[in-house]
Write a protein that holds these residues in place. Sequence first.
Motif, PDB file in Angstrom:
ATOM      1  N   VAL A  91       0.839  -1.202   0.000  1.00 52.50           N
ATOM      2  CA  VAL A  91       0.000   0.000   0.000  1.00 52.50           C
ATOM      3  C   VAL A  91       0.873   1.250   0.000  1.00 52.50           C
ATOM      4  O   VAL A  91       0.570   2.239  -0.653  1.00 52.50           O
ATOM      5  CB  VAL A  91      -0.927   0.002   1.233  1.00 52.50           C
ATOM      6  CG1 VAL A  91      -1.522   1.366   1.473  1.00 52.50           C
ATOM      7  CG2 VAL A  91      -2.020  -1.006   1.042  1.00 52.50           C
ATOM      8  N   ASN A  92       1.960   1.179   0.751  1.00 56.58           N
ATOM      9  CA  ASN A  92       2.815   2.346   0.892  1.00 56.58           C
ATOM     10  C   ASN A  92       3.898   2.433  -0.168  1.00 56.58           C
ATOM     11  O   ASN A  92       4.468   3.498  -0.379  1.00 56.58           O
ATOM     12  CB  ASN A  92       3.430   2.353   2.292  1.00 56.58           C
ATOM     13  CG  ASN A  92       2.372   2.650   3.342  1.00 56.58           C
ATOM     14  OD1 ASN A  92       1.917   3.773   3.447  1.00 56.58           O
ATOM     15  ND2 ASN A  92       1.961   1.638   4.092  1.00 56.58           N
ATOM     16  N   ARG A 121      -9.920  -7.476  -1.373  1.00 56.52           N
ATOM     17  CA  ARG A 121      -9.386  -6.115  -1.443  1.00 56.52           C
ATOM     18  C   ARG A 121      -8.619  -5.905  -2.749  1.00 56.52           C
ATOM     19  O   ARG A 121      -8.375  -4.790  -3.156  1.00 56.52           O
ATOM     20  CB  ARG A 121      -8.433  -5.983  -0.255  1.00 56.52           C
ATOM     21  CG  ARG A 121      -8.194  -4.643   0.285  1.00 56.52           C
ATOM     22  CD  ARG A 121      -7.354  -4.760   1.561  1.00 56.52           C
ATOM     23  NE  ARG A 121      -8.142  -4.889   2.759  1.00 56.52           N
ATOM     24  CZ  ARG A 121      -7.901  -5.763   3.744  1.00 56.52           C
ATOM     25  NH1 ARG A 121      -6.877  -6.588   3.681  1.00 56.52           N
ATOM     26  NH2 ARG A 121      -8.676  -5.796   4.794  1.00 56.52           N
ATOM     27  N   PHE A 266      -6.353  -2.278  -5.036  1.00 59.97           N
ATOM     28  CA  PHE A 266      -6.698  -1.427  -3.892  1.00 59.97           C
ATOM     29  C   PHE A 266      -6.101  -0.033  -4.033  1.00 59.97           C
ATOM     30  O   PHE A 266      -6.793   0.968  -3.828  1.00 59.97           O
ATOM     31  CB  PHE A 266      -6.233  -2.072  -2.573  1.00 59.97           C
ATOM     32  CG  PHE A 266      -6.458  -1.173  -1.377  1.00 59.97           C
ATOM     33  CD1 PHE A 266      -7.684  -1.164  -0.723  1.00 59.97           C
ATOM     34  CD2 PHE A 266      -5.459  -0.298  -0.936  1.00 59.97           C
ATOM     35  CE1 PHE A 266      -7.910  -0.307   0.357  1.00 59.97           C
ATOM     36  CE2 PHE A 266      -5.676   0.555   0.147  1.00 59.97           C
ATOM     37  CZ  PHE A 266      -6.901   0.556   0.792  1.00 59.97           C
ATOM     38  N   TYR A 270      -8.100   3.388  -4.136  1.00 60.71           N
ATOM     39  CA  TYR A 270      -7.933   4.386  -3.081  1.00 60.71           C
ATOM     40  C   TYR A 270      -7.662   5.759  -3.689  1.00 60.71           C
ATOM     41  O   TYR A 270      -8.203   6.768  -3.236  1.00 60.71           O
ATOM     42  CB  TYR A 270      -6.786   3.978  -2.137  1.00 60.71           C
ATOM     43  CG  TYR A 270      -6.868   4.671  -0.794  1.00 60.71           C
ATOM     44  CD1 TYR A 270      -7.675   4.160   0.222  1.00 60.71           C
ATOM     45  CD2 TYR A 270      -6.171   5.861  -0.542  1.00 60.71           C
ATOM     46  CE1 TYR A 270      -7.785   4.799   1.445  1.00 60.71           C
ATOM     47  CE2 TYR A 270      -6.275   6.505   0.681  1.00 60.71           C
ATOM     48  CZ  TYR A 270      -7.079   5.964   1.670  1.00 60.71           C
ATOM     49  OH  TYR A 270      -7.193   6.610   2.881  1.00 60.71           O
ATOM     50  N   ARG A 274      -9.690   9.217  -3.433  1.00 60.10           N
ATOM     51  CA  ARG A 274      -9.060  10.489  -3.080  1.00 60.10           C
ATOM     52  C   ARG A 274      -9.473  11.577  -4.090  1.00 60.10           C
ATOM     53  O   ARG A 274      -9.766  12.702  -3.732  1.00 60.10           O
ATOM     54  CB  ARG A 274      -7.527  10.337  -3.058  1.00 60.10           C
ATOM     55  CG  ARG A 274      -6.826  11.388  -2.188  1.00 60.10           C
ATOM     56  CD  ARG A 274      -5.323  11.383  -2.394  1.00 60.10           C
ATOM     57  NE  ARG A 274      -4.675  10.124  -2.091  1.00 60.10           N
ATOM     58  CZ  ARG A 274      -4.290   9.735  -0.875  1.00 60.10           C
ATOM     59  NH1 ARG A 274      -4.483  10.509   0.161  1.00 60.10           N
ATOM     60  NH2 ARG A 274      -3.696   8.570  -0.704  1.00 60.10           N
ATOM     61  N   ARG A 291       5.948   8.302   0.851  1.00 58.96           N
ATOM     62  CA  ARG A 291       5.447   9.154   1.939  1.00 58.96           C
ATOM     63  C   ARG A 291       6.490   9.438   2.980  1.00 58.96           C
ATOM     64  O   ARG A 291       6.686   8.782   3.940  1.00 58.96           O
ATOM     65  CB  ARG A 291       4.198   8.575   2.550  1.00 58.96           C
ATOM     66  CG  ARG A 291       2.966   8.966   1.785  1.00 58.96           C
ATOM     67  CD  ARG A 291       1.719   8.651   2.565  1.00 58.96           C
ATOM     68  NE  ARG A 291       1.483   7.221   2.582  1.00 58.96           N
ATOM     69  CZ  ARG A 291       0.894   6.564   1.622  1.00 58.96           C
ATOM     70  NH1 ARG A 291       0.455   7.196   0.575  1.00 58.96           N
ATOM     71  NH2 ARG A 291       0.722   5.265   1.684  1.00 58.96           N
TER      72      ARG A 291
ATOM     73  N   PHE B  27      -0.019   6.486   7.774  1.00 56.24           N
ATOM     74  CA  PHE B  27      -0.691   5.213   7.527  1.00 56.24           C
ATOM     75  C   PHE B  27      -1.340   4.734   8.817  1.00 56.24           C
ATOM     76  O   PHE B  27      -0.719   4.726   9.866  1.00 56.24           O
ATOM     77  CB  PHE B  27       0.300   4.156   7.023  1.00 56.24           C
ATOM     78  CG  PHE B  27      -0.355   2.835   6.681  1.00 56.24           C
ATOM     79  CD1 PHE B  27      -1.154   2.717   5.550  1.00 56.24           C
ATOM     80  CD2 PHE B  27      -0.186   1.720   7.492  1.00 56.24           C
ATOM     81  CE1 PHE B  27      -1.776   1.510   5.234  1.00 56.24           C
ATOM     82  CE2 PHE B  27      -0.795   0.505   7.188  1.00 56.24           C
ATOM     83  CZ  PHE B  27      -1.591   0.399   6.046  1.00 56.24           C
ATOM     84  N   SER B  44      -9.867   7.950   8.515  1.00 60.96           N
ATOM     85  CA  SER B  44     -10.409   7.630   7.191  1.00 60.96           C
ATOM     86  C   SER B  44     -10.606   8.900   6.384  1.00 60.96           C
ATOM     87  O   SER B  44     -10.523   8.898   5.155  1.00 60.96           O
ATOM     88  CB  SER B  44     -11.725   6.869   7.327  1.00 60.96           C
ATOM     89  OG  SER B  44     -12.758   7.737   7.775  1.00 60.96           O
ATOM     90  N   VAL B  53      -2.808   6.924   3.871  1.00 58.49           N
ATOM     91  CA  VAL B  53      -3.784   5.864   3.589  1.00 58.49           C
ATOM     92  C   VAL B  53      -4.393   5.354   4.896  1.00 58.49           C
ATOM     93  O   VAL B  53      -3.685   5.110   5.869  1.00 58.49           O
ATOM     94  CB  VAL B  53      -3.143   4.683   2.821  1.00 58.49           C
ATOM     95  CG1 VAL B  53      -4.148   3.552   2.630  1.00 58.49           C
ATOM     96  CG2 VAL B  53      -2.609   5.143   1.465  1.00 58.49           C
ATOM     97  N   TYR B  54      -5.707   5.203   4.892  1.00 63.62           N
ATOM     98  CA  TYR B  54      -6.449   4.545   5.971  1.00 63.62           C
ATOM     99  C   TYR B  54      -6.834   3.167   5.468  1.00 63.62           C
ATOM    100  O   TYR B  54      -7.392   3.033   4.385  1.00 63.62           O
ATOM    101  CB  TYR B  54      -7.721   5.339   6.295  1.00 63.62           C
ATOM    102  CG  TYR B  54      -8.713   4.548   7.126  1.00 63.62           C
ATOM    103  CD1 TYR B  54      -8.554   4.459   8.498  1.00 63.62           C
ATOM    104  CD2 TYR B  54      -9.776   3.869   6.532  1.00 63.62           C
ATOM    105  CE1 TYR B  54      -9.441   3.712   9.266  1.00 63.62           C
ATOM    106  CE2 TYR B  54     -10.663   3.119   7.294  1.00 63.62           C
ATOM    107  CZ  TYR B  54     -10.493   3.050   8.652  1.00 63.62           C
ATOM    108  OH  TYR B  54     -11.365   2.308   9.409  1.00 63.62           O
ATOM    109  N   MET B  55      -6.571   2.164   6.254  1.00 62.49           N
ATOM    110  CA  MET B  55      -7.002   0.816   5.859  1.00 62.49           C
ATOM    111  C   MET B  55      -7.770   0.167   6.983  1.00 62.49           C
ATOM    112  O   MET B  55      -7.303   0.114   8.115  1.00 62.49           O
ATOM    113  CB  MET B  55      -5.805  -0.068   5.523  1.00 62.49           C
ATOM    114  CG  MET B  55      -5.337   0.096   4.118  1.00 62.49           C
ATOM    115  SD  MET B  55      -4.270  -1.267   3.617  1.00 62.49           S
ATOM    116  CE  MET B  55      -5.436  -2.286   2.726  1.00 62.49           C
TER     117      MET B  55
END
Lengths: 291, 379
Positions: A91-92, A121, A266, A270, A274, A291, B27, B44, B53-55
């Motif tokens: 995800v990151n 997911r 996912f 996402y 956004r 990030r 995160f 969120s 990111v929110y998971m």
Amino acid sequence: MTESKAPRGANRAYKRFLLQRALPHFWCPGCGNGVVLGAIVRALASLGLSPSQVVVVTGIGCWGKADDYLNVNALHGTHGRALPLATGVKVNRPDLTVLALMGDGDCATIGGNHLLHSARRNIGVKAIVVNNLNYGMTGGQYSSTTPGDKITSTSPFGDPERGLDIAGVAAVAGANYVARSTVYHAAQTETYIKEAITAPGFGLVEVLSTCPTYFGRLNSMRTAVESMNWLKSAAVTAKAAGGMSPDDLRERIVIGRFCSRTDPDFNQRYEEIRQRARDRGFRTREVVSGR
Amino acid sequence: MTQVRDTRYMQGNEAIAEGAFAAGARFFAGYPITPSSEIAEICSRRLLELGGVYMQMEDEIASMGAIIGASFAGVKAFTATSGPGFSLMQENIGLAIMTEMPCVIVNIQRSGPSTGLATKPAQADVMQARWGTHGDHAIIALCPTSVQDCYDLTITAFDYAERFRSPVVLLADEIVGHMRERVVLGAPTAQAATRRKPYDGEPGKYMPYLAGDDGVPSFAPPGLADLGRANSSMHDETGFANNTPDNATRVIRRLYDKVYRAAGEICLTREYMTGDCDVAVVSFGATARAARAAAMAAREEGIKAGCLTIVTMWPFPDVAVTRVCGRAKAIVVPEMNLGQVAGEVRRVSCGPRIVGVNKVNGEGIRPVEILEAIRGTLS
Ligand SMILES: Cc1ncc(C[n+]2csc(CCOP(=O)(O)OP(=O)(O)O)c2C)c(N)n1
Ligand code: SF4
């Protein structure tokens, strides 16, 4: 090894991914794990990836020790939790290739819930599951994939539970890419791994494997060769299986590609959300890489 | 960077979330549970804004795993939960300790065992925070007493997590998490957003578990030429398995010592009228507020009472507790459990009489209950 006869170039590039100094590996003679390890390093090399672009996340088990032999970023975690760990990485860092290497116990038994939800997911992690139909590491107890009636160290007169179809579950739960092969079908395994890596979203390659030390020995396959022969003779392609009755299929292993979709993963979804927030007047900041 | 200060009226849980963002967290992975759910809800929305990111994971085991993965990827990450969820996280908290992945776990304590008086306050996870995960290990845990603390200590929690490459527990309680108060927010500093221990050595020479003099290894996220490695199993400086007895001793001791050697700096406490106190009230979290009110009322009656507020629960502030309790004739330890902190106080101050004020009925401890205990120590 016949590597001296192999053509130069791509076929030797796999060496970059193998930690030669960690060899010989700790797996038993005749164990299928080495075959899958070989397929992974060849797949990574032929995709032209570099070790720093790859993250391998492992759980605990014999196959879970695979990261010891791989020259890539590695996160060796807890039993059954490779998928959530890999999810946090992917995800990151969507730019990285994230592989989750799990045994059947790791992925589908203790980690079964994570399998369901990773597939649903459609997280862009690639699960490479070595299914040896039992728990190798802890002495050959039955797993959720052990076929009913098989003998293991905790089912001395047969397993009362029915085996789980890992690939089937992943496909139904929403994985973009799902395929199954066996360690007898090494070239096909490599192809599937490559396809899973290049497909978007959650990919799962299940490889039926040999555990001569426990599963084979307790189920009248005294040698690794006998286990291999069993995989060879039990395997039937998804296409051929289509025309077979459930009874005919009971003792067979259906191999092939079960799905290959391009649904957004996912991370993509996402970012779509956004954007939707932005369209509604939310002041959202640009995502900084890493990030 | 000039500090832009912003005063707001907010809830403890909201302040925790804002503190995390100010500390650079981008995160969050969690699974909803009252009384911590507001933190997930705020994440969120706010993480969309902040480029994070929110998971929402399938359970707390996965949540804890995902924040470890995020930390491995180089991102500041946190989760929030309450008792039952905290229990589920324990194995992976051990993983964060062993792999030295900085992360913050917020536990808004509620009543137990099991589902218990769901959502009602308690302070009964003190020992779970310390020893919930198996094996010998060190842990850092901080206990906010106010909404301002919720904000400030969350930033401190991230700071400690990065500095010691360790998970840090923010051990709050339902009362603090749900109360609303005025809070002064500071602007996030540039430093807060970056990692404390980035690898800056020669490329190609990185060893993921080679520790400096402070016992803390530097950190190279994946994607650099130097490969990142993290290992739940016993490993040496290279990150590869090493099961020799000598190596195991070295690793376990280092993980323990990197925290305990710095205990002097990590241990935060607050003292209130302790200079001349005959009766010391040792407390933490929301209970510390009742303790202050009780001490003040006792003073009005001519009883010399004082308060020691434990802000850093783990490592336990042995030095401050010994010092304050050494002066007192009696010690009162009010806590919303059956004596988890009183046991620690007893360990470090064997002299004076120790009286517990313990409540496990899902209600907070009132000042008058502590006052009665203070009076009782004199009879
Ligand atoms: C929480 C937890 N429960 C149990 C174990 C013990 N354990 C280690 S590996 C394993 C099973 C491994 O089986 P599988 O995942 O199929 O991998 P294999 O060894 O067959 O490759 C078990 C039960 C553990 N490490 N952690
Ligand atoms: S026990 Fe089985 S799975 Fe484990 S290394 Fe030996 S053969 Fe392989």
